[in-house]
Design a protein around this motif. Structure first.
Motif, mmCIF file in Angstrom:
data_model
loop_
_atom_site.group_PDB
_atom_site.id
_atom_site.type_symbol
_atom_site.label_atom_id
_atom_site.label_comp_id
_atom_site.label_asym_id
_atom_site.label_seq_id
_atom_site.Cartn_x
_atom_site.Cartn_y
_atom_site.Cartn_z
ATOM 1 N N ASP A 16 0.853 -1.185 0.000
ATOM 2 C CA ASP A 16 0.000 0.000 0.000
ATOM 3 C C ASP A 16 0.895 1.244 0.000
ATOM 4 O OD1 ASP A 16 -1.809 2.016 0.346
ATOM 5 O OD2 ASP A 16 -2.731 1.203 2.161
ATOM 6 N N TRP A 17 0.838 2.011 -1.091
ATOM 7 C CA TRP A 17 1.720 3.165 -1.209
ATOM 8 C C TRP A 17 1.452 4.199 -0.117
ATOM 9 C CZ3 TRP A 17 6.177 4.329 -2.979
ATOM 10 C CH2 TRP A 17 6.561 5.669 -3.095
ATOM 11 N N ASN A 18 0.244 4.282 0.357
ATOM 12 C CA ASN A 18 -0.090 5.256 1.398
ATOM 13 C C ASN A 18 0.625 4.984 2.717
ATOM 14 O OD1 ASN A 18 -1.990 6.778 -0.156
ATOM 15 N ND2 ASN A 18 -3.450 5.103 0.074
ATOM 16 N N LYS A 19 1.143 3.765 2.874
ATOM 17 C CA LYS A 19 1.853 3.416 4.105
ATOM 18 C C LYS A 19 3.373 3.482 3.947
ATOM 19 C CE LYS A 19 -1.814 0.308 5.706
ATOM 20 N NZ LYS A 19 -2.149 -1.093 6.116
ATOM 21 N N PHE A 24 9.234 4.237 5.688
ATOM 22 C CA PHE A 24 10.597 4.662 5.336
ATOM 23 C C PHE A 24 11.095 5.848 6.156
ATOM 24 C CE2 PHE A 24 9.882 1.961 1.706
ATOM 25 C CZ PHE A 24 11.151 1.465 1.444
ATOM 26 N N ILE A 25 10.315 6.330 7.091
ATOM 27 C CA ILE A 25 10.793 7.427 7.932
ATOM 28 C C ILE A 25 12.039 7.009 8.712
ATOM 29 C CG2 ILE A 25 10.274 8.778 9.999
ATOM 30 C CD1 ILE A 25 7.448 9.114 8.978
ATOM 31 N N LEU A 26 11.995 5.850 9.343
ATOM 32 C CA LEU A 26 13.135 5.417 10.167
ATOM 33 C C LEU A 26 14.381 5.100 9.345
ATOM 34 C CD1 LEU A 26 11.417 3.245 12.930
ATOM 35 C CD2 LEU A 26 12.223 5.606 13.056
ATOM 36 N N PRO A 27 14.290 4.379 8.212
ATOM 37 C CA PRO A 27 15.508 4.151 7.424
ATOM 38 C C PRO A 27 16.202 5.440 7.003
ATOM 39 C CG PRO A 27 13.791 2.659 6.704
ATOM 40 C CD PRO A 27 13.154 3.604 7.677
ATOM 41 N N PHE A 39 21.040 3.638 0.047
ATOM 42 C CA PHE A 39 20.353 2.352 0.218
ATOM 43 C C PHE A 39 18.870 2.579 0.529
ATOM 44 C CE2 PHE A 39 24.329 -0.262 1.446
ATOM 45 C CZ PHE A 39 24.459 -0.693 0.132
ATOM 46 N N ALA A 40 18.587 3.562 1.394
ATOM 47 C CA ALA A 40 17.196 3.858 1.734
ATOM 48 C C ALA A 40 16.426 4.328 0.500
ATOM 49 C CB ALA A 40 17.141 4.918 2.832
ATOM 50 N N CYS A 41 17.055 5.178 -0.304
ATOM 51 C CA CYS A 41 16.421 5.632 -1.545
ATOM 52 C C CYS A 41 16.149 4.459 -2.477
ATOM 53 C CB CYS A 41 17.311 6.655 -2.240
ATOM 54 S SG CYS A 41 17.458 8.255 -1.410
ATOM 55 N N VAL A 45 12.566 3.006 -3.976
ATOM 56 C CA VAL A 45 12.283 2.880 -5.408
ATOM 57 C C VAL A 45 11.949 1.435 -5.767
ATOM 58 C CG1 VAL A 45 13.268 3.111 -7.709
ATOM 59 C CG2 VAL A 45 13.686 4.881 -6.018
ATOM 60 N N VAL A 46 12.694 0.479 -5.208
ATOM 61 C CA VAL A 46 12.453 -0.933 -5.503
ATOM 62 C C VAL A 46 11.061 -1.366 -5.049
ATOM 63 C CG1 VAL A 46 13.174 -3.288 -4.889
ATOM 64 C CG2 VAL A 46 14.885 -1.585 -5.526
ATOM 65 N N SER A 47 10.560 -0.760 -3.984
ATOM 66 C CA SER A 47 9.241 -1.126 -3.467
ATOM 67 C C SER A 47 8.122 -0.833 -4.454
ATOM 68 C CB SER A 47 8.969 -0.393 -2.148
ATOM 69 O OG SER A 47 8.730 0.991 -2.363
ATOM 70 N N ILE A 48 8.410 -0.010 -5.463
ATOM 71 C CA ILE A 48 7.408 0.297 -6.489
ATOM 72 C C ILE A 48 7.142 -0.920 -7.371
ATOM 73 C CG2 ILE A 48 6.895 1.794 -8.465
ATOM 74 C CD1 ILE A 48 8.719 3.883 -7.164
ATOM 75 N N GLN A 49 8.136 -1.814 -7.449
ATOM 76 C CA GLN A 49 8.026 -3.027 -8.268
ATOM 77 C C GLN A 49 7.843 -2.695 -9.745
ATOM 78 O OE1 GLN A 49 4.808 -4.688 -5.582
ATOM 79 N NE2 GLN A 49 5.926 -6.571 -6.025
ATOM 80 N N ASP A 50 8.748 -1.899 -10.243
ATOM 81 C CA ASP A 50 8.726 -1.502 -11.645
ATOM 82 C C ASP A 50 10.133 -1.692 -12.205
ATOM 83 O OD1 ASP A 50 8.700 -0.126 -14.114
ATOM 84 O OD2 ASP A 50 7.081 1.156 -13.416
#
Length: 216
Positions: A16-19, A24-27, A39-41, A45-50
């Protein structure tokens, strides 16, 4: 905002993109240096699955982390195993052909199992799905086959026999991962395949004759 308002496939995401902002606030907050920040960036980006979403420019710390030494043979994931599939077209790869053979299964590298390496670097590797991520992970410039030192110890399995092989990685990158995707070929003798991105204009006439259907 780019993803929220302009990305056309947000409804297809597994997460869920809204979450994601909350996730990612803590990373980002605990990033101690430029490498942690990049790495956090990348994970975001990888979480988009594109497959087209990645960080190619500006991630110099990640590039240094991967290293400047490249393994002189090709690998692919086949049935969840990392398999040697060929060699790069370079004179420096000749020495390896008598030590590592096509079909060898790589079980570990420098004392770390392939399974553990995949678990570590999969969240940092883009792809539309797991198959795409594994493909990118196994590329010459991916995390698995690149390193910061020239020495590489590999445990191989072939016909249920295991052996340890020492490999000297090269300092020049191999840019021919995509050479496997030729501009055209005939599949099963009766299917014409065209990959426009690698299609050479001078081959068009040959291709036309190869795939021309006979008149009835």
């Amino acid at each position: 905002n780019m993803i929220q308002y302009f990305y056309p496939y947000r409804h297809l995401m597994k997460n869920d993109w809204n979450k994601q902002l909350e996730n990612f606030i803590l990373p980002f907050y605990y990033a101690k240096n430029a490498l942690d920040y990049q790495f956090a960036c990348t994970k975001l980006v990888v979480s988009i699955q594109d497959a087209h979403a990645d960080i190619w420019l500006g991630a110099k710390k990640i590039d240094s982390f991967k290293g400047d030494y490249y393994t002189p043979f090709r690998v692919s994931f086949i049935e969840n195993q990392l398999v040697v599939t060929g060699y790069y077209d370079d004179s420096s790869t000749l020495f390896i052909k008598n030590k590592i053979f096509v079909g060898n299964v790589i079980e570990s590298m420098n004392g770390l199992t392939v399974d553990s390496l995949v678990k570590t670097y999969l969240p940092l590797t883009s792809g539309a799905n797991l198959k795409g991520q594994l493909f990118n992970l196994a590329k010459s410039k991916g995390y698995l086959m690149r390193g910061r030192t020239p020495d590489l110890q590999i445990v191989l399995k072939r016909f249920n026999e295991r052996k340890t092989v020492s490999v000297t990685r090269q300092q020049s990158p191999y840019d021919s991962d995509w050479d496997l995707f030729t501009g055209n070929r005939i599949i099963n003798g009766n299917i014409g395949y065209i990959y426009a991105a690698h299609l050479n204009p001078k081959d068009l006439n040959i291709l036309k004759n190869a795939i021309r259907m006979p008149r009835v």
